[in-house]
Each structure stands twice: as structure tokens, then as C-alpha cells.
Design an enzyme around this catalytic site. Structure first.
Site: not given
Ligand code: GLU
Length: 291
Positions: A259
Site C-alpha cells: 500500500k
Molecule cells: N479507505 C479504504 C482504503 O483506503 C477503502 C475502503 C472501502 O473501499 O471500503 O483502503
């Protein structure tokens, strides 16, 4: 159809996130629907306005358009608090003072070959703080708040089990979670962190409903969490959208992209001379290429 992309502004937009955004955007556009954004900034320590601006800039550079100003989770604390109050009043939440270390210790040294069961949020909580008497539950303030799966089952067991429609990578069709699985494979998850006043799970469910999202499009790494979201929708009287979990980006060695790998940020590809068209093509091709 209403889809959304929900980035956390804690770093640059990277390839994996851009893929989610493109999938959600293109699906809505192909159906003549709407595409929305949501800034997931409940982690006030790590979220930065600069990252939010950079992410919006990258999305626009990729050619994405959105149909309303982005929703920001930090503006929604009152809605999260109201839902927590509702669950608390129904004896579905309890305060927890355990640290991560307390939990590991309570679970005991793993016996040979027997690891503690992990749910979507880590090891299943051993129930140390679960109240014996709900009258003496203590205060909501200043603690993590956990969902009492025991009380959820008492309330809902006997009703049809939580179900959602999947249309993505795991296959098209209904995904049913038997009630008993909530105790054995999920456990008493945290719905409000002491430091955030909410949690990813609670916020995402309330916000998808508030934005009228009909199709949640996101990486398959969140597939397991969806069972939690569907349960919360049931408890809070919210509709369950359709879910579309897409494949994750892999690097040249087939490893899942980290990530926080800044080398994979959209900005670095732009700086290296990639055009938005070439990058979109590269990203969407990764969906069809086998792992
Ligand atoms: N904010 C989450 C992320 O950055 C995404 C969550 C979602 O799509 O439910 O992974």
C-alpha cells in the site's frame, strides 16, 4: 447505479487505489450512473489535507470525474456517534480496556501448530471485557467500544442470515454468512476506537448508505470485511448494496503491491512521462491478466 471511491488521505494515490477508482468510475459511467468520492480521514493523526488534494489531482489527471463534492468522514462524527448511541442503548456495545498485548496474552501461547483464529481485524477477541452484568457496563466515553456478538445473536438468530450479492472476482451470486460464523470467525470487533471515536467498519457502512451507494467496488482484500458490513447494515436498518471485489495489482514477481510503496504512486508514473491513457490501460489490463 451509484458507485464510490473512498481513499484515505494518508499518502499518495498508488496504482492499487487508482485501479479501484477506475473500476468504480467506469462501472458507473457504463451504466449511466453516478460516481462519488469519499475522503476516509477518521485517522486524524495520519490524514493530511495535502494528500487529499494530491489524490483528487491524480484522479482528475487520470480522467475521472465525480458527480458531487467529496464527502469527508471527519465531517460525519455526529452521525457515527448517533449510531453508536443507538447500538449502545440496545445493549450491543461494551467498553473495552484491553491493549493488543492484553489480547495476545489472554489468547495464551499458541499450542503447537494451533494458532488463534484470526478474523478480518486480527485475532478473535477473547471476550475479556464482555460485561457479566449489563447494568454495570460502565461508560461509553474514553474506551474502545466492542460489538457483543453474543447479544447480536440473541437478537437476530432465527432471522435469515446476512447475505450480499457479489458480482466481482469471488464469483457472481449471493454470499451468505451463517449466524454462528460471526462468533467463530469474526468475534467482538471494535466499532469505535478510543482515539478515532469511530471505526472503519462503522463509518463505511453509514457513509455508503448516506451517499446512496448501490454498488461497492473495491479490492478483494476487503471481501472478508464485507460480512461485518452486512451485519452492521442489518443492525442499523440500512440497505445492503451489491458488492464487486476486484483483483489486486501485482508486481512483476506476482507479489501484491504494498500500500505504501511510493515508487508506485501515480505521481511518480506521471513524472516518468506516462500518459493517463497508457496508465489506465496498464491498470485495467492487470485485471484480466492471471496472477
Ligand atoms: N479507505 C479504504 C482504503 O483506503 C477503502 C475502503 C472501502 O473501499 O471500503 O483502503
Amino acid at each position: 447505479m451509484i458507485t464510490r471511491f473512498a481513499p484515505s488521505p494518508t499518502g499518495p494515490l498508488h496504482l492499487g487505489h487508482a485501479l479501484s477508482a477506475i473500476c468504480a468510475h467506469d462501472m458507473a459511467r457504463a451504466a449511466g450512473g453516478r460516481f462519488l468520492l469519499r475522503i476516509e480521514d477518521i485517522d486524524r493523526q495520519r490524514s493530511k489535507r495535502e494528500w487529499e488534494e494530491a489524490i483528487l489531482h491524480d484522479l482528475a489527471w487520470l480522467g475521472l470525474t465525480w458527480d458531487a463534492p467529496p464527502m469527508r468522514q471527519s465531517d460525519r462524527m455526529a452521525a457515527y456517534d448517533a449510531a453508536l448511541g443507538d447500538l449502545w442503548d440496545r445493549d450491543l456495545l461494551y467498553p473495552c480496556v484491553c491493549s493488543r498485548r492484553d489480547i495476545v496474552e489472554a489468547l495464551g501461547a499458541p499450542q503447537e501448530g494451533v494458532e488463534p483464529v484470526h478474523g478480518p481485524d486480527g485475532p478473535i477477541y477473547p471476550g475479556t471485557c464482555h460485561p457479566v452484568s449489563w447494568a454495570a457496563r460502565g461508560s461509553r466515553d474514553g474506551h474502545h467500544l466492542r460489538l457483543s456478538v453474543r447479544n447480536v445473536l440473541r437478537l437476530l438468530d432465527g432471522n435469515a442470515p446476512p447475505t450480499f450479492q457479489e458480482t466481482g472476482l469471488p464469483g457472481t451470486g449471493p454470499v451468505v454468512t451463517p449466524w454462528a460464523d460471526y462468533a467463530t470467525t469474526i468475534g467482538d470487533i471494535v466499532l469505535a476506537r478510543r482515539d478515532f471515536g469511530t471505526s472503519y467498519h462503522l463509518s463505511v457502512v453509514l457513509d455508503d448508505a448516506a451517499q446512496g451507494v448501490t454498488h461497492v467496488v473495491r479490492g478483494v482484500d476487503l471481501f472478508d470485511a464485507t460480512r461485518i458490513h452486512v451485519l452492521l447494515q442489518r443492525l442499523l436498518g440500512l440497505p445492503t448494496p451489491t458488492y464487486h471485489h476486484h483483483a489486486l495489482m501485482r508486481d512483476g514477481q506476482g507479489k501484491r503491491l504494498a500500500k505504501r510503496d511510493d515508487a508506485r504512486s501515480i505521481a511518480s508514473y506521471r513524472a516518468a512521462g506516462w500518459t493517463p491513457e497508457a496508465l489506465r490501460d496498464h491498470l485495467t489490463r492487470s485485471l484480466v491478466a492471471p496472477d
